[in-house]
Write a protein that holds these residues in place. Structure first.
Motif, PDB file in Angstrom:
ATOM      1  N   THR A 155       7.996  -9.055 -12.744  1.00 52.85           N
ATOM      2  CA  THR A 155       6.411  -9.064 -12.406  1.00 52.85           C
ATOM      3  C   THR A 155       6.418  -8.977 -11.193  1.00 52.85           C
ATOM      4  N   ASP A 156       7.140  -9.728 -10.220  1.00 50.04           N
ATOM      5  CA  ASP A 156       7.035  -9.829  -8.750  1.00 50.04           C
ATOM      6  C   ASP A 156       7.337  -8.511  -8.352  1.00 50.04           C
ATOM      7  N   ASP A 157       8.312  -7.747  -8.998  1.00 54.42           N
ATOM      8  CA  ASP A 157       8.905  -6.713  -8.074  1.00 54.42           C
ATOM      9  C   ASP A 157       8.056  -5.404  -8.835  1.00 54.42           C
ATOM     10  N   THR A 158       7.222  -5.565  -9.686  1.00 55.12           N
ATOM     11  CA  THR A 158       6.338  -4.438 -10.190  1.00 55.12           C
ATOM     12  C   THR A 158       7.467  -3.578 -10.948  1.00 55.12           C
ATOM     13  N   ARG A 159       8.096  -4.013 -11.750  1.00 52.49           N
ATOM     14  CA  ARG A 159       8.953  -3.229 -12.442  1.00 52.49           C
ATOM     15  C   ARG A 159       8.743  -3.266 -14.031  1.00 52.49           C
ATOM     16  N   ILE A 160       7.445  -2.566 -14.188  1.00 48.76           N
ATOM     17  CA  ILE A 160       6.771  -2.534 -15.484  1.00 48.76           C
ATOM     18  C   ILE A 160       7.618  -2.358 -16.500  1.00 48.76           C
ATOM     19  N   GLN A 161       8.176  -1.185 -16.525  1.00 46.13           N
ATOM     20  CA  GLN A 161       8.922  -0.732 -17.780  1.00 46.13           C
ATOM     21  C   GLN A 161      10.174  -1.888 -18.053  1.00 46.13           C
TER      22      GLN A 161
END
Length: 134
Positions: A24-30
């Motif tokens: 979430t924090d690193d915006t790693r959506i997949q």
């Protein structure tokens, strides 16, 4: 399940909880979305979400509108069987405001986990708001 298998499962689930926060924090959506089973259910701020597409849409909106840091702790895991478990995790949620982190909340996740071919995954995540009360 013997004691070693139980410890391995609990460790894998704790890693799942940590990956949720980090992705979430690193915006790693997949990668975040893949932490859930296809038909996973989540409830956040009273909003029910059903299935990976709804989860992906929600987390994309959250991460595009604010910069967050999740500090997870107090993770409990209870194994119900070799393929099912439940637990909870307390969180301090930090929000970036004018170059500083402020505490945005201290909610708790109440979870249900299932073991899949890809490893342990979230089947259900309920975010409980736990406001400070005087």
């Amino acid at each position: 399940m013997d004691e070693i298998q139980q410890l391995v499962a609990q460790n894998e689930i704790r890693n799942l909880v940590a990956q949720y926060a980090q992705h979430t924090d690193d915006t790693r959506i997949q990668e975040w979305t893949e932490l859930f089973v296809e038909d996973a259910r989540m409830e956040a701020n009273g909003q029910p979400l059903e299935g990976r597409p709804a989860l992906t849409e929600w987390i994309t909106g959250v991460t595009s509108s604010m910069k967050l840091r999740h500090v997870m702790g107090g993770v409990t895991v209870t194994l119900d069987s070799a393929t099912e478990a439940h637990g909870a995790a307390d969180m301090i949620l930090l929000l970036a405001v004018e170059g500083s982190w402020i505490i945005a909340g201290a909610p708790r996740y109440v979870d249900r986990y299932v073991k899949t071919e890809a490893g342990w995954r979230f089947a259900e995540r309920i975010l409980e708001d736990r406001p400070a009360k005087a």
